[in-house]
Structure formats: structure tokens, C-alpha cells
Design a protein around this motif. Structure first.
Motif, PDB file in Angstrom:
ATOM      1  N   LEU A  16       0.827  -1.213   0.000  1.00 12.40           N
ATOM      2  CA  LEU A  16       0.000   0.000   0.000  1.00 12.40           C
ATOM      3  C   LEU A  16       0.858   1.259   0.000  1.00 12.40           C
ATOM      4  CD1 LEU A  16      -2.883  -0.995   2.440  1.00 12.40           C
ATOM      5  CD2 LEU A  16      -3.058  -0.607  -0.023  1.00 12.40           C
ATOM      6  N   CYS A  26      -6.835   4.919  -5.385  1.00 12.80           N
ATOM      7  CA  CYS A  26      -7.822   3.883  -5.058  1.00 12.80           C
ATOM      8  C   CYS A  26      -9.156   4.254  -5.705  1.00 12.80           C
ATOM      9  CB  CYS A  26      -7.975   3.745  -3.551  1.00 12.80           C
ATOM     10  SG  CYS A  26      -9.156   2.466  -3.070  1.00 12.80           S
ATOM     11  N   GLN A  29     -13.592  -0.504  -3.537  1.00 11.08           N
ATOM     12  CA  GLN A  29     -13.490  -1.853  -2.991  1.00 11.08           C
ATOM     13  C   GLN A  29     -14.782  -2.595  -3.276  1.00 11.08           C
ATOM     14  OE1 GLN A  29     -11.809  -2.067   1.046  1.00 11.08           O
ATOM     15  NE2 GLN A  29     -11.429   0.138   0.934  1.00 11.08           N
ATOM     16  N   CYS A 134      -9.561  -4.615  -3.666  1.00 14.56           N
ATOM     17  CA  CYS A 134      -9.310  -3.174  -3.588  1.00 14.56           C
ATOM     18  C   CYS A 134      -8.563  -2.784  -4.861  1.00 14.56           C
ATOM     19  CB  CYS A 134      -8.476  -2.848  -2.354  1.00 14.56           C
ATOM     20  SG  CYS A 134      -8.270  -1.081  -2.049  1.00 14.56           S
ATOM     21  N   PHE A 136      -6.872  -0.032  -7.729  1.00 13.15           N
ATOM     22  CA  PHE A 136      -6.150   1.219  -7.902  1.00 13.15           C
ATOM     23  C   PHE A 136      -5.912   1.452  -9.391  1.00 13.15           C
ATOM     24  CE2 PHE A 136      -5.156  -0.533  -3.820  1.00 13.15           C
ATOM     25  CZ  PHE A 136      -5.029   0.537  -2.950  1.00 13.15           C
TER      26      PHE A 136
END
Length: 216
Positions: A16, A26, A29, A134, A136
Motif C-alpha cells: 500500500l 484507489c 473496494q 481493492c 487502484f
């Protein structure tokens, strides 16, 4: 039809932080529930074809011509997978029938909701799991990075670039190579995907057959 070019990597405590350092944003999610289907004789997966139901929609992932021929090129490319993603249910239906060599039946109406075609083609669910994802993006690169935690205890990252069929795979591979470099990824061994680990743990006979055919 799109082509997914992807490299998997193992996440660690610094992932991260690294993503933040390279400017990854990001974008959300989600929980993803996947079901995978094949015949009892593994007609599809032994040809590296993956029939999946995700969020009520069907997808068929097939290797690109270059991947099927074994032409990997440079070492960085060998760390990546390349699959065509077919999302048209009529086309999926036809492709699956071609592989399992079913006689062409009359083209009855079928839909996302009507799954009677599965039993007609002797397709059964062989894998089912949920993934917490998650995601990105690196907007300037056109790269997506997913951090996945599967419900069977496997955590893996994916660097992905989507291109149109016939698009520039080398450019996509270069974007992935540069992103991996920024993330400090090293090593020349492919990282196992969720399916590799799931089958090894839950269906070792299926896993062994795929290993013997160099699919996994």
C-alpha cells in the motif's frame, strides 16, 4: 472483445505504501463472487479456457493466439498472462460447444437467467469463491492494480492492462513491466493465481492434470 494482459504479484506490508508513492489512486473496494464451470472431463480448462459467472454475467477467458503458440518473447512477458475475454452469451455458447464437440442443437432462446444450457452441455461448477478486492489506477499509464483477498486465505496482487483484440500487446507488456519496476517487484517466477491455489487445495486431481498439460 477485449484482451486482458496481466501480471500477478505477492503482496506484503509495504504494498500500500508503494502504491501511494507511485501515485496510484484507489478507485473502490468490492466483494466478487465467482463460479467456474467445466465438464467432468475438464474439456475447457485443459485447453486453458475458463468459463466464469461473475455478478450474474457470463465470461469466457481464452488464451490469445500468441499465448497458445508459446511465443513469450522477453523474460518480462513470460511473467504475464494474456486472455481474450468473451462476454457475449451466444458466442460463449458456440465456443463451448465447439470445444466439447457437441452436435449443434437448434438455437433455442437462452439468457443470463436461463441456465438450462449448462446441463445440456454437461457443465458443472468446479470452483466457487468470494474475493475482497481493492482496486487502484495509474491514470497516466492506463494500468489497473488489484489487491485481492480470497475467502480461502490467499492474498495476491494483479497488474492489469486491457486492450482491444488485435491491439498492441507489447505496449501493454511494457506498461506492466514499468509498473512492476516502480513497485519494486523482483524475481523471474510467475506468481500463482487464485485458481492455482484453490485447485491445489480443493481439487488436487484437476490441478495435477492442468500441471501436466502446462496450463498452470
Amino acid at each position: 472483445m477485449s484482451v486482458e494482459v496481466e501480471r500477478k504479484f505477492l503482496c506484503n506490508a509495504d504494498t500500500l505504501k508503494k502504491l501511494e508513492e507511485i501515485g496510484a489512486v484507489c478507485v473502490g473496494q468490492q466483494q466478487i463472487h465467482d463460479q467456474y464451470f467445466d465438464t467432468p472431463e475438464f474439456h475447457l480448462t485443459l485447453r486453458d479456457m475458463w468459463l466464469r459467472k461473475r455478478k450474474g454475467c457470463w465470461e469466457l477467458k481464452c488464451p490469445t493466439a500468441e499465448a497458445q503458440s508459446g511465443k513469450q518473447g522477453e523474460a518480462a512477458a513470460s511473467l504475464c498472462t494474456r486472455y481474450k475475454e468473451i462476454t457475449s452469451l451466444p458466442e460463449i455458447h458456440l465456443r463451448v460447444k465447439e470445444v466439447i464437440k457437441q452436435d449443434r442443437e437448434s438455437e433455442a432462446d437462452f439468457s443470463q437467467e436461463d441456465e438450462s444450457w449448462l446441463s445440456k452441455l454437461d457443465l458443472v461448477c468446479f470452483a466457487e469463491f468470494t474475493t475482497a478486492r481493492c482496486s487502484f489506477t495509474l491514470k497516466e499509464e492506463g494500468v489497473q492494480i488489484d489487491l485481492d483477498q480470497a475467502d480461502f486465505g490467499y492474498h495476491v496482487g494483479e497488474i492489469e492492462v486491457l486492450i482491444s483484440e488485435g491491439g498492441d500487446e507489447q505496449a501493454a507488456l511494457e506498461k506492466i513491466r514499468k509498473t512492476a519496476e516502480k513497485l519494486g517487484l523482483t524475481g523471474d517466477q510467475r506468481v500463482k493465481g487464485k485458481m492455482d491455489v484453490y485447485l491445489k487445495r480443493n481439487h488436487p486431481e484437476h490441478y495435477a492434470k492442468l500441471l501436466s498439460e502446462h496450463i498452470l
